[in-house]
Design a protein around this motif. Structure first.
Motif, PDB file in Angstrom:
ATOM      1  N   GLY A 155       0.776  -1.237   0.000  1.00 33.28           N
ATOM      2  CA  GLY A 155       0.000   0.000   0.000  1.00 33.28           C
ATOM      3  C   GLY A 155       0.800   1.276   0.000  1.00 33.28           C
ATOM      4  N   TYR A 156       2.135   1.219  -0.056  1.00 36.08           N
ATOM      5  CA  TYR A 156       2.947   2.437  -0.086  1.00 36.08           C
ATOM      6  C   TYR A 156       2.721   3.180  -1.402  1.00 36.08           C
ATOM      7  CZ  TYR A 156       7.027   5.496   0.056  1.00 36.08           C
ATOM      8  OH  TYR A 156       7.861   6.584   0.038  1.00 36.08           O
ATOM      9  N   ASP A 157       2.588   4.517  -1.325  1.00 36.56           N
ATOM     10  CA  ASP A 157       2.270   5.309  -2.523  1.00 36.56           C
ATOM     11  C   ASP A 157       3.465   6.076  -3.086  1.00 36.56           C
ATOM     12  OD1 ASP A 157       2.663   7.425  -0.786  1.00 36.56           O
ATOM     13  OD2 ASP A 157       0.564   8.100  -0.810  1.00 36.56           O
ATOM     14  N   PHE A 158       4.661   5.827  -2.577  1.00 38.24           N
ATOM     15  CA  PHE A 158       5.897   6.448  -3.065  1.00 38.24           C
ATOM     16  C   PHE A 158       5.830   7.975  -3.024  1.00 38.24           C
ATOM     17  CE2 PHE A 158       5.852   2.189  -4.704  1.00 38.24           C
ATOM     18  CZ  PHE A 158       7.170   1.776  -4.610  1.00 38.24           C
ATOM     19  N   GLY A 159       5.027   8.513  -2.107  1.00 37.65           N
ATOM     20  CA  GLY A 159       4.932   9.962  -1.966  1.00 37.65           C
ATOM     21  C   GLY A 159       4.060  10.631  -3.009  1.00 37.65           C
ATOM     22  N   THR A 160       3.325   9.841  -3.788  1.00 38.49           N
ATOM     23  CA  THR A 160       2.448  10.386  -4.837  1.00 38.49           C
ATOM     24  C   THR A 160       1.002  10.200  -4.384  1.00 38.49           C
ATOM     25  OG1 THR A 160       4.074   9.833  -6.552  1.00 38.49           O
ATOM     26  CG2 THR A 160       1.805  10.243  -7.271  1.00 38.49           C
ATOM     27  N   SER A 161       0.393  11.278  -3.919  1.00 38.47           N
ATOM     28  CA  SER A 161      -0.940  11.171  -3.318  1.00 38.47           C
ATOM     29  C   SER A 161      -1.995  10.704  -4.323  1.00 38.47           C
ATOM     30  CB  SER A 161      -1.359  12.515  -2.723  1.00 38.47           C
ATOM     31  OG  SER A 161      -1.413  13.529  -3.727  1.00 38.47           O
ATOM     32  N   GLU A 162      -1.770  10.991  -5.612  1.00 38.78           N
ATOM     33  CA  GLU A 162      -2.742  10.590  -6.630  1.00 38.78           C
ATOM     34  C   GLU A 162      -2.939   9.079  -6.691  1.00 38.78           C
ATOM     35  OE1 GLU A 162      -1.385  14.651  -7.962  1.00 38.78           O
ATOM     36  OE2 GLU A 162      -0.521  12.909  -6.965  1.00 38.78           O
ATOM     37  N   ILE A 163      -1.956   8.302  -6.247  1.00 36.43           N
ATOM     38  CA  ILE A 163      -2.077   6.850  -6.339  1.00 36.43           C
ATOM     39  C   ILE A 163      -2.321   6.198  -4.972  1.00 36.43           C
ATOM     40  CG2 ILE A 163      -0.580   6.811  -8.376  1.00 36.43           C
ATOM     41  CD1 ILE A 163       1.605   5.552  -6.588  1.00 36.43           C
ATOM     42  N   SER A 164      -2.525   7.014  -3.936  1.00 40.13           N
ATOM     43  CA  SER A 164      -2.672   6.458  -2.585  1.00 40.13           C
ATOM     44  C   SER A 164      -3.832   5.472  -2.499  1.00 40.13           C
ATOM     45  CB  SER A 164      -2.870   7.585  -1.566  1.00 40.13           C
ATOM     46  OG  SER A 164      -1.734   8.417  -1.508  1.00 40.13           O
ATOM     47  N   ALA A 165      -4.987   5.882  -3.020  1.00 38.34           N
ATOM     48  CA  ALA A 165      -6.175   5.041  -2.897  1.00 38.34           C
ATOM     49  C   ALA A 165      -6.004   3.718  -3.622  1.00 38.34           C
ATOM     50  CB  ALA A 165      -7.399   5.788  -3.422  1.00 38.34           C
ATOM     51  N   VAL A 166      -5.521   3.769  -4.857  1.00 30.65           N
ATOM     52  CA  VAL A 166      -5.414   2.537  -5.637  1.00 30.65           C
ATOM     53  C   VAL A 166      -4.281   1.654  -5.112  1.00 30.65           C
ATOM     54  CG1 VAL A 166      -3.935   3.488  -7.474  1.00 30.65           C
ATOM     55  CG2 VAL A 166      -5.465   1.573  -7.977  1.00 30.65           C
ATOM     56  N   ALA A 167      -3.203   2.258  -4.588  1.00 25.22           N
ATOM     57  CA  ALA A 167      -2.143   1.452  -3.961  1.00 25.22           C
ATOM     58  C   ALA A 167      -2.696   0.708  -2.751  1.00 25.22           C
ATOM     59  CB  ALA A 167      -0.967   2.341  -3.555  1.00 25.22           C
ATOM     60  N   GLY A 168      -3.572   1.381  -1.994  1.00 21.46           N
ATOM     61  CA  GLY A 168      -4.211   0.722  -0.860  1.00 21.46           C
ATOM     62  C   GLY A 168      -5.143  -0.400  -1.291  1.00 21.46           C
ATOM     63  N   ALA A 169      -5.845  -0.194  -2.406  1.00 22.75           N
ATOM     64  CA  ALA A 169      -6.748  -1.228  -2.923  1.00 22.75           C
ATOM     65  C   ALA A 169      -5.967  -2.465  -3.357  1.00 22.75           C
ATOM     66  CB  ALA A 169      -7.559  -0.675  -4.090  1.00 22.75           C
ATOM     67  N   ILE A 170      -4.815  -2.258  -3.982  1.00 23.10           N
ATOM     68  CA  ILE A 170      -3.962  -3.376  -4.392  1.00 23.10           C
ATOM     69  C   ILE A 170      -3.495  -4.154  -3.160  1.00 23.10           C
ATOM     70  CG2 ILE A 170      -1.693  -3.941  -5.369  1.00 23.10           C
ATOM     71  CD1 ILE A 170      -2.181  -1.594  -7.364  1.00 23.10           C
ATOM     72  N   ALA A 171      -3.086  -3.420  -2.125  1.00 20.31           N
ATOM     73  CA  ALA A 171      -2.648  -4.085  -0.887  1.00 20.31           C
ATOM     74  C   ALA A 171      -3.794  -4.901  -0.281  1.00 20.31           C
ATOM     75  CB  ALA A 171      -2.151  -3.040   0.113  1.00 20.31           C
ATOM     76  N   GLU A 172      -4.997  -4.377  -0.325  1.00 21.60           N
ATOM     77  CA  GLU A 172      -6.161  -5.088   0.211  1.00 21.60           C
ATOM     78  C   GLU A 172      -6.419  -6.379  -0.556  1.00 21.60           C
ATOM     79  OE1 GLU A 172     -10.949  -4.241   0.407  1.00 21.60           O
ATOM     80  OE2 GLU A 172      -9.588  -2.566   0.810  1.00 21.60           O
ATOM     81  N   GLU A 173      -6.302  -6.320  -1.901  1.00 22.16           N
ATOM     82  CA  GLU A 173      -6.494  -7.529  -2.705  1.00 22.16           C
ATOM     83  C   GLU A 173      -5.377  -8.534  -2.440  1.00 22.16           C
ATOM     84  OE1 GLU A 173      -8.112 -10.157  -5.690  1.00 22.16           O
ATOM     85  OE2 GLU A 173      -8.902  -8.618  -4.342  1.00 22.16           O
ATOM     86  N   ASN A 174      -4.159  -8.045  -2.264  1.00 21.34           N
ATOM     87  CA  ASN A 174      -3.046  -8.943  -1.924  1.00 21.34           C
ATOM     88  C   ASN A 174      -3.308  -9.677  -0.616  1.00 21.34           C
ATOM     89  OD1 ASN A 174      -1.651  -8.142  -4.211  1.00 21.34           O
ATOM     90  ND2 ASN A 174      -0.296  -6.715  -3.129  1.00 21.34           N
ATOM     91  N   GLU A 175      -3.840  -8.958   0.361  1.00 21.11           N
ATOM     92  CA  GLU A 175      -4.142  -9.562   1.660  1.00 21.11           C
ATOM     93  C   GLU A 175      -5.260 -10.593   1.519  1.00 21.11           C
ATOM     94  OE1 GLU A 175      -3.750 -10.353   5.667  1.00 21.11           O
ATOM     95  OE2 GLU A 175      -2.452  -9.129   4.368  1.00 21.11           O
TER      96      GLU A 175
END
Length: 541
Positions: A62-82
């Motif tokens: 879920g890390y967004d590399f400091g780019t807020s535009e991708i925060s939500a989708v990075a979190g969604a990917i982490a959720e699917e991984n879990e």
């Protein structure tokens, strides 16, 4: 007196002095120069190295590399991984730059990752089919500058029994550094699926030794796109006198490939203007191009050319289009033709930009047309036209089974994607802009990887496919195992290339007022005709 005595205490007096001096030297060096052994590496996040102002590394949590535009989708990917963590799964890496100071580029990153997440969910939702996909984000830095570090990490992950990396995708820029990354990955037997790079230099040539063994592509090369554009014009040979090529002389694999493709378009009649060049300072840098574009525009106005083939990046295409619109040859209309990098051009246009393209009289002075790898209006528009012709010939509505697969199956795939977008809601951070093609292409890439994984049988012990299994699966994805992509049918050759993959001819129309529109014009086919039934690739013998 303790039984254990430090070694340095047993040294003679002169030895103790030298030992002490050595310790002082080490401490002094650490202060003056830094000693890696005494320093912790500078990090942005767990496992993510900080290099200058960039955060380089691989993450699936879920890390967004400091780019807020991708925060939500990075979190969604982490959720699917879990969600799939306890199921048989493999890792797929999405490798592309994930930091930028430019708003437009950050929006493109979001579009790419939205497609990746939606493709991951789609692949993981196939009932009863394993393995599932764990998706990780791999940031190689701006322009892939630190790709060597990322590739080393991915090689380790491919060899790891825990990570089980089985494919790398992403690759949104055709650069020398991108080519180097693909080369090293494939040399290390890691399958690569390229969904966004169109340069001919990062592709295998069918019928010849594979330069990139294990590489598959789902986007037409620039050469295929140029042929499709020429075929879209009815197969007519263009008049040489009415066309001119403008190209960027800066070393850029995408631009070089596109210029070569445009030069290969067959033309006839008297010779037209010679190629015109400019030199940019970088992919999105305009410094120094203003005077070049003014002079080039003047020269084009003095010729009979009204079609300009433009081999350059989106930022330069926009600047040149506006410069050409400002020329004093008011009675002329120009069409600029470019490649897939232009897919994000409409997002960068302001109302003032649109006004400049159409001029004070409201008439379009410059129209930009490009070969997009996909467009959401393509299938419904083409099916409506096909159905109208069918009804005129047969005097009835066609049955569903009579619809052409090359149109009906991609339309169904797009319907599925749109349903996924509606069901995921806020997880994506914003509603994906499908007309820039990025979300569609990256989604198709993950679906293609999922299809390849599912064509390889795993045993009852739940062992996952090997790297070799996945590499060998690419060429099986044709005929019965074709992939119905939102961008068209994906049927891979033995070289890993998409056979006769269509391009969507898209046009930026300035209109007469306000903001202009991005319009789908039609489909172009590299072979000059649509893909055959069941996408059976014909023999070349």
């Amino acid at each position: 007196m303790p039984n254990w005595i430090p070694a340095w205490h047993r040294l003679p007096r002169w030895g103790k002095i030298l030992y002490a001096l050595a310790g002082v030297a080490v401490l002094l060096a650490a202060v003056l120069y830094g000693v890696p052994a005494l320093q912790k590496p500078d990090t942005c996040h767990d496992g993510i190295e900080k290099i200058g102002d960039e955060c380089v590394g691989v993450d699936g949590a879920g890390y967004d590399f400091g780019t807020s535009e991708i925060s939500a989708v990075a979190g969604a990917i982490a959720e699917e991984n879990e969600r799939i963590a306890d199921q048989p799964h493999v890792t797929v890496a999405m490798m592309l730059p994930l930091q930028s100071d430019a708003d437009g580029l950050r929006q493109q990153m979001r579009s790419d990752l939205q497609g990746a997440y939606l493709g991951q969910v789609r692949a993981n939702s196939v009932e009863g089919r394993d393995p599932k996909i764990r998706l990780v984000l791999a940031n190689p830095g701006r322009n892939f500058a630190h790709q060597d570090k990322i590739v080393s990490t991915l090689i380790d992950m491919a060899r790891s029994g825990e990570d089980r990396l089985r494919a790398v995708t992403g690759f949104n820029l055709t650069l020398d550094a991108t080519r180097d990354a693909v080369q090293r990955l494939t040399e290390n037997k890691i399958p690569v699926l390229a969904s966004r790079i169109s340069g001919d230099g990062i592709a295998n040539v069918d019928g010849k030794d594979k330069r990139f063994p294990g590489l598959a592509r789902i986007i037409p090369t620039n050469g295929d796109a140029a042929r499709a554009l020429a075929n879209f014009n009815g197969g007519r040979v263009r008049e040489d006198a009415r066309t001119v090529l403008v190209y960027d002389e800066r070393a850029d694999a995408y631009v070089e490939s596109l210029a070569r493709a445009f030069r290969g378009i067959e033309e006839t009649g008297p010779a037209g203007p010679a190629d015109l060049e400019f030199t940019s300072q970088g992919i999105d840098k305009l410094t120094g191009t203003g005077d070049d574009f003014l002079a080039i525009g003047n020269n084009i106005c003095g010729s009979d050319a009204d079609t300009v083939y433009f081999a350059g990046r989106t930022a330069h295409l926009k600047a040149f289009a506006l410069a050409l619109a400002d020329q004093t040859c008011h009675d002329r209309h120009f069409t600029l033709v470019s490649g897939s990098d232009a897919a994000s051009l409409a997002q960068t246009m302001s109302e003032q930009d649109w006004a400049r393209l159409r001029g004070e009289d409201g008439e379009a002075k410059v129209t930009v047309r490009y070969a997009a790898p996909a467009h959401p209006a393509a299938w419904e528009t083409e099916l409506a036209a096909w159905t109208q012709r069918w009804k005129a010939a047969h005097h009835r509505e066609p049955a569903p089974a009579e619809l052409p697969q090359y149109l009906a199956e991609p339309r169904a795939a797009l319907d599925t994607l749109e349903e996924l977008i509606e069901s995921t809601g806020a997880k994506l951070g914003s509603v994906p802009q499908l007309d820039n093609s990025r979300t569609m292409l990256v989604y198709d890439g993950l679906v293609t990887i999922g299809t390849a994984l599912h064509t390889v049988r795993i045993d009852d012990a739940g062992q996952v496919p090997s790297l070799e299994d996945v590499r060998n699966a690419w060429s099986k994805l044709q005929s019965v195992h074709r992939v119905a992509g939102t961008s068209g049918l994906i049927c891979l050759t033995t070289g890993g290339n998409p056979y006769d993959k269509p391009i969507a001819v898209v046009e930026l129309n300035p209109g007469r007022s306000g903001r202009g529109t991005l319009e789908f014009v039609g489909l172009g086919w590299p072979t000059g005709k649509a893909q055959p039934k069941n996408c059976v690739i014909p023999s070349t013998r």
